[in-house]
Design an enzyme around this catalytic site. Structure first.
Site, PDB file in Angstrom:
ATOM      1  N   ARG A 110      15.424 -19.056 -17.487  1.00  0.00           N
ATOM      2  CA  ARG A 110      15.219 -19.597 -16.142  1.00  0.00           C
ATOM      3  C   ARG A 110      16.316 -19.166 -15.175  1.00  0.00           C
ATOM      4  O   ARG A 110      16.065 -18.853 -14.019  1.00  0.00           O
ATOM      5  CB  ARG A 110      15.206 -21.124 -16.178  1.00  0.00           C
ATOM      6  CG  ARG A 110      13.944 -21.681 -16.643  1.00  0.00           C
ATOM      7  CD  ARG A 110      14.024 -23.148 -16.890  1.00  0.00           C
ATOM      8  NE  ARG A 110      12.699 -23.590 -17.231  1.00  0.00           N
ATOM      9  CZ  ARG A 110      11.823 -24.082 -16.371  1.00  0.00           C
ATOM     10  NH1 ARG A 110      12.141 -24.267 -15.118  1.00  0.00           N
ATOM     11  NH2 ARG A 110      10.621 -24.420 -16.757  1.00  0.00           N
ATOM     12  N   TYR A 219       9.707 -18.724 -28.315  1.00  0.00           N
ATOM     13  CA  TYR A 219       9.751 -17.295 -27.930  1.00  0.00           C
ATOM     14  C   TYR A 219      11.200 -16.872 -27.731  1.00  0.00           C
ATOM     15  O   TYR A 219      12.066 -17.711 -27.440  1.00  0.00           O
ATOM     16  CB  TYR A 219       8.907 -17.024 -26.689  1.00  0.00           C
ATOM     17  CG  TYR A 219       9.172 -17.931 -25.495  1.00  0.00           C
ATOM     18  CD1 TYR A 219      10.201 -17.692 -24.599  1.00  0.00           C
ATOM     19  CD2 TYR A 219       8.353 -19.028 -25.256  1.00  0.00           C
ATOM     20  CE1 TYR A 219      10.419 -18.511 -23.496  1.00  0.00           C
ATOM     21  CE2 TYR A 219       8.562 -19.864 -24.164  1.00  0.00           C
ATOM     22  CZ  TYR A 219       9.598 -19.591 -23.289  1.00  0.00           C
ATOM     23  OH  TYR A 219       9.807 -20.413 -22.209  1.00  0.00           O
ATOM     24  N   ASP A 300       6.145 -27.824  -7.216  1.00  0.00           N
ATOM     25  CA  ASP A 300       5.951 -29.138  -7.845  1.00  0.00           C
ATOM     26  C   ASP A 300       5.820 -30.260  -6.820  1.00  0.00           C
ATOM     27  O   ASP A 300       5.240 -31.309  -7.115  1.00  0.00           O
ATOM     28  CB  ASP A 300       7.123 -29.461  -8.781  1.00  0.00           C
ATOM     29  CG  ASP A 300       6.951 -28.824 -10.155  1.00  0.00           C
ATOM     30  OD1 ASP A 300       5.986 -28.066 -10.351  1.00  0.00           O
ATOM     31  OD2 ASP A 300       7.789 -29.099 -11.036  1.00  0.00           O
TER      32      ASP A 300
HETATM   33  C1  LIG Z   1       9.341 -28.356 -20.495  1.00  0.00           C
HETATM   34  C2  LIG Z   1       8.845 -27.535 -19.344  1.00  0.00           C
HETATM   35  C3  LIG Z   1       8.470 -26.210 -19.574  1.00  0.00           C
HETATM   36  C4  LIG Z   1       7.958 -25.438 -18.518  1.00  0.00           C
HETATM   37  N1  LIG Z   1       7.584 -24.137 -18.755  1.00  0.00           N
HETATM   38  C5  LIG Z   1       7.070 -23.390 -17.747  1.00  0.00           C
HETATM   39  C6  LIG Z   1       6.674 -22.040 -17.979  1.00  0.00           C
HETATM   40  O1  LIG Z   1       6.820 -21.504 -19.091  1.00  0.00           O
HETATM   41  N2  LIG Z   1       6.136 -21.318 -16.939  1.00  0.00           N
HETATM   42  C7  LIG Z   1       5.958 -21.869 -15.692  1.00  0.00           C
HETATM   43  O2  LIG Z   1       5.478 -21.199 -14.789  1.00  0.00           O
HETATM   44  N3  LIG Z   1       6.341 -23.162 -15.445  1.00  0.00           N
HETATM   45  C8  LIG Z   1       6.886 -23.923 -16.424  1.00  0.00           C
HETATM   46  N4  LIG Z   1       7.284 -25.212 -16.187  1.00  0.00           N
HETATM   47  C9  LIG Z   1       7.120 -25.778 -14.827  1.00  0.00           C
HETATM   48  C10 LIG Z   1       8.216 -25.299 -13.881  1.00  0.00           C
HETATM   49  O3  LIG Z   1       9.485 -25.547 -14.440  1.00  0.00           O
HETATM   50  C11 LIG Z   1       8.123 -26.009 -12.535  1.00  0.00           C
HETATM   51  O4  LIG Z   1       6.790 -26.057 -12.124  1.00  0.00           O
HETATM   52  C12 LIG Z   1       8.938 -25.266 -11.486  1.00  0.00           C
HETATM   53  O5  LIG Z   1      10.298 -25.261 -11.842  1.00  0.00           O
HETATM   54  C13 LIG Z   1       8.778 -25.929 -10.123  1.00  0.00           C
HETATM   55  O6  LIG Z   1       9.613 -25.292  -9.195  1.00  0.00           O
HETATM   56  P1  LIG Z   1       9.911 -25.989  -7.789  1.00  0.00           P
HETATM   57  O7  LIG Z   1      10.833 -25.063  -7.071  1.00  0.00           O
HETATM   58  O8  LIG Z   1       8.644 -26.385  -7.135  1.00  0.00           O
HETATM   59  O9  LIG Z   1      10.645 -27.361  -8.161  1.00  0.00           O
HETATM   60  P2  LIG Z   1      12.054 -27.594  -8.855  1.00  0.00           P
HETATM   61  O10 LIG Z   1      12.334 -26.554  -9.857  1.00  0.00           O
HETATM   62  O11 LIG Z   1      12.061 -29.008  -9.297  1.00  0.00           O
HETATM   63  O12 LIG Z   1      13.093 -27.405  -7.674  1.00  0.00           O
HETATM   64  C14 LIG Z   1      13.278 -28.389  -6.696  1.00  0.00           C
HETATM   65  C15 LIG Z   1      14.660 -28.208  -6.070  1.00  0.00           C
HETATM   66  O13 LIG Z   1      14.783 -29.095  -4.988  1.00  0.00           O
HETATM   67  C16 LIG Z   1      16.011 -29.774  -5.078  1.00  0.00           C
HETATM   68  N5  LIG Z   1      15.823 -31.084  -4.451  1.00  0.00           N
HETATM   69  C17 LIG Z   1      15.094 -32.117  -4.919  1.00  0.00           C
HETATM   70  N6  LIG Z   1      15.105 -33.138  -4.061  1.00  0.00           N
HETATM   71  C18 LIG Z   1      15.864 -32.752  -3.010  1.00  0.00           C
HETATM   72  C19 LIG Z   1      16.265 -33.383  -1.801  1.00  0.00           C
HETATM   73  N7  LIG Z   1      15.848 -34.615  -1.499  1.00  0.00           N
HETATM   74  N8  LIG Z   1      17.062 -32.696  -0.940  1.00  0.00           N
HETATM   75  C20 LIG Z   1      17.471 -31.427  -1.226  1.00  0.00           C
HETATM   76  N9  LIG Z   1      17.128 -30.792  -2.366  1.00  0.00           N
HETATM   77  C21 LIG Z   1      16.327 -31.436  -3.246  1.00  0.00           C
HETATM   78  C22 LIG Z   1      16.315 -29.862  -6.562  1.00  0.00           C
HETATM   79  O14 LIG Z   1      17.701 -30.043  -6.803  1.00  0.00           O
HETATM   80  C23 LIG Z   1      15.787 -28.510  -7.041  1.00  0.00           C
HETATM   81  O15 LIG Z   1      16.750 -27.499  -6.943  1.00  0.00           O
HETATM   82  C24 LIG Z   1       7.817 -26.010 -17.214  1.00  0.00           C
HETATM   83  C25 LIG Z   1       8.204 -27.335 -16.985  1.00  0.00           C
HETATM   84  C26 LIG Z   1       8.712 -28.091 -18.039  1.00  0.00           C
HETATM   85  C27 LIG Z   1       9.118 -29.519 -17.778  1.00  0.00           C
END
Ligand SMILES: Cc1cc2nc3c(=O)[nH]c(=O)nc-3n(C[C@H](O)[C@H](O)[C@H](O)COP(=O)(O)OP(=O)(O)OC[C@H]3O[C@@H](n4cnc5c(N)ncnc54)[C@H](O)[C@@H]3O)c2cc1C
Length: 407
Positions: A110, A219, A300
């Site tokens: 990651r 993996y 997310d």
């Molecule tokens: C066990 C597990 C395995 C996974 N495996 C996979 C995989 O193999 N392939 C795949 O595609 N997906 C996978 N996922 C899903 C994937 O990790 C998430 O869908 C992805 O990381 C979402 O990215 P994002 O940027 O939307 O959210 P996040 O990664 O949650 O990033 C959100 C960011 O916003 C910041 N933030 C939050 N609230 C605030 C706030 N109020 N003010 C300022 N900053 C804030 C956080 O600190 C963070 O940096 C997996 C998830 C899990 C739990």
């Protein structure tokens, strides 16, 4: 007196979705400002699977080579019965797969993916990045929108993109549907040196062991030097009313108990899972909209899903790419651009959300469900991509918007 400063388009959250959106917009000429609450842009020490739909976008964003520098290209995906070790189905990630989807299937660390996106942000003068800015509120006014941070800082901007993950403050403003949903699924994960893995020395593959109320994914990452594992159980101790964040359910003891009757490779692998931290798993049902006024959502924050299709981050990348295209279409008003973004992305991401849940029910099934699952899967040849085709081939919503459907 609160500090108030004007800012370009604000992206709340600097995870994979937020940073990819910053690259997508800035590479098309739009200035963006990223607010991240953590003191550094960081990912947890675990692996991630990236399917062709995500790789095509990383390529569009110009970060593919950097992101994949230490990635592993598994030769195949293998689904095994966790009870007796039988192979239920295989998918060949070789030449035919890559020709079909214009990209391979990769597994990587990651932090390697996040670092590649961060480097692209840092090298683009249209992106500004701020850490330790915890957004706690949004105020939409007639002509602009104010982003309020915990430390009192206030930003006035034209548009807010909420990429702030599972417990999104922006989502609370846009949809207001309360906390995400937990059904008692919990994950333990982490990496260990490859020499400790039972599959050391075998050709790289993604192996998915499935059994009653459990699965284990394995993996290699980091050029094959590390072995990544995610072990999931559906806890018997979870029920309505239990605090999903409490440590009273889905404990390491429950994990050991659930794995104790399984194939010895599963048992020995489970012993390597990190017990220091566990992840209660959440999702939400699809929602009707991701946008309210000058605030929209992605990743997310918009469509949290169980990770059973390994698509959460892949879908966030799709969002980033399409939102970048829609918002930089010449002559298109912001409201129309956001409507177009939703029109393209919401149905597809919702479908993935729903299917991720269903896949969980199927892989964790027991009795008749497991018998039917195994019988159906055993009919598929390794080069039969029907099960994944809808996810990996979709170019209308995950890749370029065809000229014919542009305004
Ligand atoms: C066990 C597990 C395995 C996974 N495996 C996979 C995989 O193999 N392939 C795949 O595609 N997906 C996978 N996922 C899903 C994937 O990790 C998430 O869908 C992805 O990381 C979402 O990215 P994002 O940027 O939307 O959210 P996040 O990664 O949650 O990033 C959100 C960011 O916003 C910041 N933030 C939050 N609230 C605030 C706030 N109020 N003010 C300022 N900053 C804030 C956080 O600190 C963070 O940096 C997996 C998830 C899990 C739990």
């Amino acid at each position: 007196m609160a500090r108030e400063s004007s800012a370009p388009t604000i992206i709340v959250g600097g995870g994979i979705g937020g940073l990819a959106t910053a690259v997508s917009l800035a590479s098309r000429g739009r200035r963006v400002h990223v607010l991240e609450r953590a003191p550094a842009f960081e990912e947890i020490g675990a692996g991630i699977q990236l399917a062709p739909n995500a790789l095509r976008i990383l390529d569009e964003l110009g970060v593919l080579d950097t992101a994949l520098r230490d990635a592993v290209r598994p030769e195949r995906g293998v689904l095994r019965d966790a009870q007796n070790g039988d192979v239920l189905v295989e998918i060949d990630f070789g030449e035919q797969f890559q020709e079909t989807y214009d990209a391979p299937y990769v597994v990587t660390h990651r932090s390697d993916l996040l670092s590649a996106l961060l480097a692209a942000c840092e090298s683009n003068e249209l992106v500004t990045l701020e850490n330790s800015r915890h957004v706690i509120g949004i105020q939409d006014r007639d002509d602009d929108v104010v982003v309020v941070c915990e430390d009192g800082t206030r930003y006035v901007t034209d548009l807010v993109i909420g990429a702030d993950g599972l417990r999104s403050v922006c989502r609370e403003y846009v949809v207001g549907d309360g906390p995400p949903v937990c059904r008692g699924d919990v994950a333990y994960r982490g990496t260990v040196p490859i020499a400790l893995a039972h599959s050391a020395g075998e050709p790289p593959s993604v192996t998915w062991w499935v059994g009653p109320n459990m699965h284990l994914i394995q993996y290699p990452v980091r050029g094959g030097g590390l072995f990544n594992q995610v072990g999931v159980i559906v806890s018997d101790a979870y029920h309505e009313g239990v605090d999903p964040e409490s440590q009273t359910w889905g404990t390491p003891e429950e994990l050991d108990e659930r794995f104790s009757q399984l194939d010895k490779r599963v048992r020995s692998s489970a012993a390597l899972l990190n017990r220091d931290r566990r992840w209660a798993l959440f999702d939400r049902p699809p929602t009707a909209t991701w946008t309210r006024g000058r605030v929209t959502l992605l990743g997310d924050a918009a469509h949290p899903m169980l990770q059973y299709l390994a698509q959460g981050a892949c879908q966030a990348l799709e969002d980033a790419h399409i939102l970048g295209q829609c918002l930089t279409e010449p002559g298109v008003a912001t409201a129309d651009a956001l409507a177009r973004y939703e029109q393209i992305r919401l149905p597809r991401a919702s479908q993935v959300q729903l299917w991720a849940r269903r896949v969980g029910d199927i892989v964790h099934g027991d009795g008749v469900i497991a018998i039917l699952r195994n019988a159906l899967l055993s009919q598929l040849a390794p080069n039969d991509f029907r099960l994944v085709d809808w996810l990996y081939a979709d170019r209308q919503t995950s890749g370029l918007i065809p000229e014919s459907s542009r305004r």
